[in-house]
Design a protein around this motif. Structure first.
Motif, PDB file in Angstrom:
ATOM      1  N   PHE A  81       0.822  -1.208   0.000  1.00 27.53           N
ATOM      2  CA  PHE A  81       0.000   0.000   0.000  1.00 27.53           C
ATOM      3  C   PHE A  81       0.861   1.265   0.000  1.00 27.53           C
ATOM      4  N   THR A  82       0.322   2.325  -0.584  1.00 24.52           N
ATOM      5  CA  THR A  82       1.025   3.610  -0.625  1.00 24.52           C
ATOM      6  C   THR A  82       0.279   4.715   0.112  1.00 24.52           C
ATOM      7  N   THR A  83      -0.957   4.466   0.500  1.00 26.90           N
ATOM      8  CA  THR A  83      -1.723   5.475   1.237  1.00 26.90           C
ATOM      9  C   THR A  83      -2.516   4.813   2.362  1.00 26.90           C
ATOM     10  N   TRP A  84      -2.811   5.616   3.378  1.00 28.37           N
ATOM     11  CA  TRP A  84      -3.616   5.179   4.517  1.00 28.37           C
ATOM     12  C   TRP A  84      -4.484   6.341   4.971  1.00 28.37           C
ATOM     13  N   GLY A  85      -5.697   6.049   5.421  1.00 29.74           N
ATOM     14  CA  GLY A  85      -6.520   7.070   6.061  1.00 29.74           C
ATOM     15  C   GLY A  85      -5.911   7.442   7.402  1.00 29.74           C
ATOM     16  N   ALA A  86      -5.540   6.442   8.179  1.00 30.61           N
ATOM     17  CA  ALA A  86      -4.789   6.611   9.426  1.00 30.61           C
ATOM     18  C   ALA A  86      -3.565   5.723   9.318  1.00 30.61           C
ATOM     19  N   GLN A  87      -2.397   6.313   9.454  1.00 27.13           N
ATOM     20  CA  GLN A  87      -1.130   5.613   9.231  1.00 27.13           C
ATOM     21  C   GLN A  87      -0.895   4.492  10.241  1.00 27.13           C
ATOM     22  N   PRO A  88      -0.167   3.442   9.820  1.00 33.36           N
ATOM     23  CA  PRO A  88       0.245   2.401  10.757  1.00 33.36           C
ATOM     24  C   PRO A  88       1.144   2.998  11.848  1.00 33.36           C
ATOM     25  N   THR A  89       1.189   2.320  12.975  1.00 34.12           N
ATOM     26  CA  THR A  89       2.064   2.707  14.074  1.00 34.12           C
ATOM     27  C   THR A  89       3.380   1.957  13.926  1.00 34.12           C
ATOM     28  N   LEU A  90       4.482   2.703  13.893  1.00 33.62           N
ATOM     29  CA  LEU A  90       5.796   2.097  13.731  1.00 33.62           C
ATOM     30  C   LEU A  90       6.300   1.519  15.053  1.00 33.62           C
ATOM     31  N   ALA A  91       7.082   0.454  14.958  1.00 30.17           N
ATOM     32  CA  ALA A  91       7.736  -0.111  16.135  1.00 30.17           C
ATOM     33  C   ALA A  91       8.686   0.928  16.729  1.00 30.17           C
ATOM     34  N   ALA A  92       9.040   0.755  17.986  1.00 29.67           N
ATOM     35  CA  ALA A  92       9.888   1.726  18.681  1.00 29.67           C
ATOM     36  C   ALA A  92      11.248   1.895  18.016  1.00 29.67           C
ATOM     37  N   ARG A  93      11.779   0.826  17.448  1.00 32.71           N
ATOM     38  CA  ARG A  93      13.094   0.885  16.813  1.00 32.71           C
ATOM     39  C   ARG A  93      13.007   0.363  15.391  1.00 32.71           C
ATOM     40  N   PRO A  94      13.646   1.040  14.444  1.00 28.19           N
ATOM     41  CA  PRO A  94      13.631   0.548  13.062  1.00 28.19           C
ATOM     42  C   PRO A  94      14.528  -0.676  12.905  1.00 28.19           C
ATOM     43  N   ILE A  95      14.274  -1.416  11.837  1.00 26.27           N
ATOM     44  CA  ILE A  95      15.126  -2.548  11.483  1.00 26.27           C
ATOM     45  C   ILE A  95      16.348  -2.036  10.740  1.00 26.27           C
ATOM     46  N   TRP A  96      16.148  -1.032   9.885  1.00 27.91           N
ATOM     47  CA  TRP A  96      17.220  -0.526   9.030  1.00 27.91           C
ATOM     48  C   TRP A  96      16.932   0.934   8.729  1.00 27.91           C
ATOM     49  N   ALA A  97      17.987   1.729   8.546  1.00 27.53           N
ATOM     50  CA  ALA A  97      17.847   3.136   8.163  1.00 27.53           C
ATOM     51  C   ALA A  97      18.609   3.362   6.859  1.00 27.53           C
ATOM     52  N   PHE A  98      17.971   4.038   5.938  1.00 27.51           N
ATOM     53  CA  PHE A  98      18.553   4.371   4.641  1.00 27.51           C
ATOM     54  C   PHE A  98      18.809   5.874   4.594  1.00 27.51           C
ATOM     55  N   GLY A  99      19.819   6.297   3.847  1.00 23.05           N
ATOM     56  CA  GLY A  99      20.138   7.719   3.730  1.00 23.05           C
ATOM     57  C   GLY A  99      20.366   8.153   2.297  1.00 23.05           C
ATOM     58  N   PRO A 100      19.341   8.057   1.441  1.00 20.63           N
ATOM     59  CA  PRO A 100      19.548   8.457   0.046  1.00 20.63           C
ATOM     60  C   PRO A 100      19.476   9.972  -0.131  1.00 20.63           C
ATOM     61  N   ASN A 101      20.559  10.574  -0.617  1.00 19.60           N
ATOM     62  CA  ASN A 101      20.519  11.998  -0.945  1.00 19.60           C
ATOM     63  C   ASN A 101      19.542  12.178  -2.097  1.00 19.60           C
ATOM     64  N   THR A 102      18.798  13.284  -2.071  1.00 18.43           N
ATOM     65  CA  THR A 102      17.799  13.521  -3.115  1.00 18.43           C
ATOM     66  C   THR A 102      18.422  13.577  -4.505  1.00 18.43           C
ATOM     67  N   ASN A 103      19.628  14.113  -4.599  1.00 14.66           N
ATOM     68  CA  ASN A 103      20.254  14.309  -5.907  1.00 14.66           C
ATOM     69  C   ASN A 103      21.019  13.056  -6.350  1.00 14.66           C
ATOM     70  N   GLY A 104      20.292  11.960  -6.579  1.00 12.23           N
ATOM     71  CA  GLY A 104      20.898  10.754  -7.132  1.00 12.23           C
ATOM     72  C   GLY A 104      21.555   9.835  -6.139  1.00 12.23           C
ATOM     73  N   GLY A 105      21.405  10.094  -4.846  1.00 10.26           N
ATOM     74  CA  GLY A 105      21.989   9.192  -3.853  1.00 10.26           C
ATOM     75  C   GLY A 105      21.315   7.831  -3.875  1.00 10.26           C
ATOM     76  N   ILE A 106      22.088   6.798  -3.619  1.00 12.74           N
ATOM     77  CA  ILE A 106      21.561   5.429  -3.605  1.00 12.74           C
ATOM     78  C   ILE A 106      21.936   4.783  -2.280  1.00 12.74           C
ATOM     79  N   ASP A 107      20.971   4.123  -1.661  1.00  8.76           N
ATOM     80  CA  ASP A 107      21.239   3.340  -0.460  1.00  8.76           C
ATOM     81  C   ASP A 107      20.470   2.038  -0.599  1.00  8.76           C
ATOM     82  N   LYS A 108      21.104   0.944  -0.188  1.00  8.67           N
ATOM     83  CA  LYS A 108      20.553  -0.372  -0.471  1.00  8.67           C
ATOM     84  C   LYS A 108      20.746  -1.306   0.715  1.00  8.67           C
ATOM     85  N   PHE A 109      19.770  -2.175   0.916  1.00  6.20           N
ATOM     86  CA  PHE A 109      19.878  -3.296   1.849  1.00  6.20           C
ATOM     87  C   PHE A 109      19.826  -4.563   1.011  1.00  6.20           C
TER      88      PHE A 109
END
Length: 147
Positions: A81-109
């Motif tokens: 899904f790409t939209t929600w009326g009311a968003q899901p609640t995220l867990a307290a800690r993420p599994i992974w964090a990505f840092g893609p710069n807007t100008n062509g940055g790439i980050d991958k798992f």
């Protein structure tokens, strides 16, 4: 076990709404094998996107079709899904964090064998920005486990 790809292209990030949410079928868990995030803007800006387990959410919409990697596989049972009326609640800690710069940055798992991200039957996995609003493209490779 069938493998599927889900892609969402050139979409502005939001810190209050999921970029993508995977919801496993009630009888088939998932394994996330790869996630690829690419910046799609023309100016440089930092983004942080979290991959987190999630629960709840109402009014799911904007469903994306999962593409079969093997054309002979059965259709996917899970939802993306790409939209929600009311968003899901995220867990307290993420599994992974990505840092893609807007100008062509790439980050991958890319999971090494045995370290795939497991999503239990009826479970959810959300991708949501923690910082930044730049446009990104996300591609996810998912294995659906026969229940």
């Amino acid at each position: 076990m069938p493998i599927f790809s889900i892609t969402r292209t050139a979409t502005a990030l939001s810190t209050s709404a999921d970029l993508l949410t995977l919801v496993a079928a009630n009888n088939k868990p998932l394994r996330v094998l790869m996630v690829d995030l690419k910046g799609m803007g023309t100016t440089s800006s930092a983004n942080e996107v979290l991959m987190s387990r999630s629960t709840g959410g109402t009014g799911a919409g904007g469903a994306l079709a999962a593409e079969k990697v093997n054309s002979n596989s059965a259709a996917a049972s899970f939802s993306a899904f790409t939209t929600w009326g009311a968003q899901p609640t995220l867990a307290a800690r993420p599994i992974w964090a990505f840092g893609p710069n807007t100008n062509g940055g790439i980050d991958k798992f890319v999971a090494v064998p045995g370290a795939e991200i497991s999503v239990p039957a009826s479970g959810q996995l959300s991708f949501r920005a923690a910082a930044g609003t730049g446009p990104v493209t996300i591609a996810v490779l998912v294995e659906e486990i026969d229940g």
